[in-house]
Design a protein around this motif. Sequence first.
Motif, PDB file in Angstrom:
ATOM      1  N   UNK A 459      45.151  37.778  45.222  1.00 18.29           N
ATOM      2  CA  UNK A 459      44.160  37.035  46.007  1.00 18.29           C
ATOM      3  C   UNK A 459      43.983  37.657  47.387  1.00 18.29           C
ATOM      4  N   UNK A 460      45.093  38.052  48.000  1.00 15.89           N
ATOM      5  CA  UNK A 460      45.009  38.675  49.320  1.00 15.89           C
ATOM      6  C   UNK A 460      44.239  40.001  49.257  1.00 15.89           C
ATOM      7  N   UNK A 461      44.509  40.802  48.220  1.00 17.08           N
ATOM      8  CA  UNK A 461      43.813  42.078  48.067  1.00 17.08           C
ATOM      9  C   UNK A 461      42.323  41.881  47.844  1.00 17.08           C
ATOM     10  N   UNK A 462      41.942  40.761  47.243  1.00 18.75           N
ATOM     11  CA  UNK A 462      40.525  40.470  47.014  1.00 18.75           C
ATOM     12  C   UNK A 462      39.835  39.924  48.254  1.00 18.75           C
ATOM     13  N   UNK A 463      40.602  39.650  49.314  1.00 21.32           N
ATOM     14  CA  UNK A 463      40.010  39.189  50.564  1.00 21.32           C
ATOM     15  C   UNK A 463      40.153  37.711  50.816  1.00 21.32           C
ATOM     16  N   UNK A 464      41.168  37.081  50.238  1.00 20.42           N
ATOM     17  CA  UNK A 464      41.322  35.631  50.393  1.00 20.42           C
ATOM     18  C   UNK A 464      41.539  35.216  51.843  1.00 20.42           C
ATOM     19  N   UNK A 465      42.117  36.101  52.659  1.00 20.25           N
ATOM     20  CA  UNK A 465      42.367  35.745  54.054  1.00 20.25           C
ATOM     21  C   UNK A 465      41.070  35.601  54.841  1.00 20.25           C
ATOM     22  N   UNK A 466      39.981  36.192  54.346  1.00 19.95           N
ATOM     23  CA  UNK A 466      38.674  36.079  55.005  1.00 19.95           C
ATOM     24  C   UNK A 466      37.693  35.225  54.209  1.00 19.95           C
ATOM     25  N   UNK A 467      38.172  34.624  53.124  1.00 20.34           N
ATOM     26  CA  UNK A 467      37.268  33.877  52.247  1.00 20.34           C
ATOM     27  C   UNK A 467      37.033  32.466  52.770  1.00 20.34           C
ATOM     28  N   UNK A 468      35.846  31.957  52.521  1.00 28.12           N
ATOM     29  CA  UNK A 468      35.521  30.568  52.833  1.00 28.12           C
ATOM     30  C   UNK A 468      35.583  29.697  51.590  1.00 28.12           C
ATOM     31  N   UNK A 469      35.421  30.320  50.425  1.00 26.13           N
ATOM     32  CA  UNK A 469      35.452  29.571  49.167  1.00 26.13           C
ATOM     33  C   UNK A 469      36.335  30.313  48.172  1.00 26.13           C
ATOM     34  N   UNK A 470      37.207  29.582  47.497  1.00 24.13           N
ATOM     35  CA  UNK A 470      37.917  30.111  46.340  1.00 24.13           C
ATOM     36  C   UNK A 470      37.634  29.156  45.186  1.00 24.13           C
ATOM     37  N   UNK A 471      37.056  29.704  44.131  1.00 28.58           N
ATOM     38  CA  UNK A 471      36.704  28.898  42.964  1.00 28.58           C
ATOM     39  C   UNK A 471      37.543  29.347  41.774  1.00 28.58           C
ATOM     40  N   UNK A 472      38.277  28.420  41.204  1.00 23.38           N
ATOM     41  CA  UNK A 472      39.075  28.705  40.012  1.00 23.38           C
ATOM     42  C   UNK A 472      38.232  28.336  38.802  1.00 23.38           C
ATOM     43  N   UNK A 473      37.709  29.356  38.120  1.00 19.41           N
ATOM     44  CA  UNK A 473      36.757  29.111  37.030  1.00 19.41           C
ATOM     45  C   UNK A 473      37.245  29.655  35.703  1.00 19.41           C
ATOM     46  N   UNK A 474      38.565  29.808  35.555  1.00 21.52           N
ATOM     47  CA  UNK A 474      39.118  30.320  34.305  1.00 21.52           C
ATOM     48  C   UNK A 474      39.047  29.253  33.218  1.00 21.52           C
ATOM     49  N   UNK A 475      39.238  29.678  31.977  1.00 17.89           N
ATOM     50  CA  UNK A 475      39.196  28.740  30.862  1.00 17.89           C
ATOM     51  C   UNK A 475      40.508  28.029  30.630  1.00 17.89           C
TER      52      UNK A 475
END
Length: 623
Positions: A459-475
């Motif tokens: 998550x950190x590598x994907x930019x979570x520290x700068x993210x405003x939204x995190x959506x968990x959309x897995x099945x």
Amino acid sequence: MSAGSGLLPLVVTILGLGVAAQVLADRLQIPSVLFLILAGIAVGPEGLNIVRLESFGGAGPLSAIVGLSVAIIVFEGAFHLKLSKLRQTPREAIRLITIGAGLTLLGTAITVRFALDVSWELSFLVGSLLIATGPTVITPILDIVPVRDRVAAALETEGIVNDVTAAILAIAIFEMIVTEGAHLQVLATSFVSRLGIGLFVGVLTAGILWYLLKHVDLSRSNAVRNSRLIILIGALTTYGIANGLASEAGIAAVATAGILLGNADLPYEEEISAFNGDVTLIVLSFVFISLATLLSFSDLLALGVGGIVVAVAVIVIIRPAAVLLSTHGERFSFHEQLFMSAVGPRGIIPASVATLFALELRSTNPTAATILVGTVFLVILTTVVLQGGFARHIAQTLNVLPMRAIIVGSGRVGRDLAKRLENRGENVVLIEKDQAKVETARNAGFTVHHDDGADTDVLRAAGAENAKIIAAAAGDDDTNLLVAQLANSKFDVEKVIARVNTPGNTEAFEELGVQAISANASVAHAMDNAIERPALSEWMTELGRTGDVQEIEVTADNLIGKSISDLDQDLPDGVLIALVSRDGNSQLPESDLTLQEEDHLTFVGRQEAVHKALEHCHPELAA
């Protein structure tokens, strides 16, 4: 004993200043290169006169130190250049390193030739060095200016490749200057041979290092440490072998090896990357401060008005022309093109190579040496100060800092959500561990991290520290619940939203403070709308295609104190103000309602009309 006692304070001083510059840069959110150069000037002959060329034992030892340091810096930058990033801007990246580099070379050379009245050979030498932007200045900027991934990918690719191009081309042109009777064939042969040697050595050593790390049991207890050390020594060896075969071929070799190894799925890749980053910060500090101590204000003043003309032309004319020509098309918005045009600071390659060339020229052609180092450092200083120091302000003015949204799960739900968010101009990153789904999402044009989204480091590598939204959309609800927990506990995210596949699990998500969207309830609600409210249901299916619903916060001065009826007159046809929310309460708008700061307005209508309404209320959204 005296030499050692003199060297120790020198090293401690430079490294201490380097650490201070890095800390100050982090606090002020300004690229560290600016403070490193200022620190070098402060302790050099133009300042306190603590550090001089003689402090390093002369030009020879300094040249070796700089060369090895540059090898580490270029390797580390190339190691982080992922092919997944390159896929986002393949055409534009190729244009930047070919058409853009060629235009920069030609434009700079012509400007230097007539502004400073020097030979064409020296003009093209300066032009070749100023092709390079480089990871040493681009990466720190992108660390504090989180632009869209496609912009960052193009700038990073340009920096890595043009560092190599500039170094090899400069040495080839320099040979023409010092070799009597040399002509263009010599230049072409020298450039191609050095590049070829660098590529060959880089591929060969990368293959050896990959085999060692993947198939040899390095240690039962210290495998991570040994892997890091092998990569570091491997990078230095790669540089040494290639440079031994042809000067400056080492730059191409370490860049090649870095790109190959960075995309080879090495064991302990994260630990290796972190170690490389720490070592790079140390050598970067040492090199920039060391080279800045050799800067002479007299060299800069000797350029006169001509030097200012060159610097202005590079920043205002040549760089924008190269970027706009290389990035034309639909992939980049005009404001993103302007940002890339305004952010092209020069870094370690032109500084180090120009300094070494000048040291060699001073005995035979002191005037050329002064013009070379003066022009290059003047452009470095002006671009670092103006473009690096104000990069974040430039990005904010041009509104190229998008809201980053991370979606875990790139199935149909994740891709559809990503498409809707991207259509609104947001920067979306998908995380998916299933290879087939990764390929499907990438083929659809999305940025996808192939990894497990229920992992903090991913998550950190994907930019979570700068993210405003995190959506968990897995099945899978377990995955979504873990993602939601990590998002809430590890990152400062404004909104965490999760897909709930099993209705009985909704309560578990809500206890975490996560907005849970039940798949079954959503389908039932949609079917009920189709039965009882068919017109609304049909219109809702068009959201993201022809229709749109958007919400904004009232912050602009042109809205505060305005009535709904007054605002309605200014809005385009095809859009309505559906709701006004104040202090958590929503109501249908009355015509005489006066807007207050922090009210929320919901616009409903045709997609184009809604976007025009947003731009009218917040002009900065026009980017």
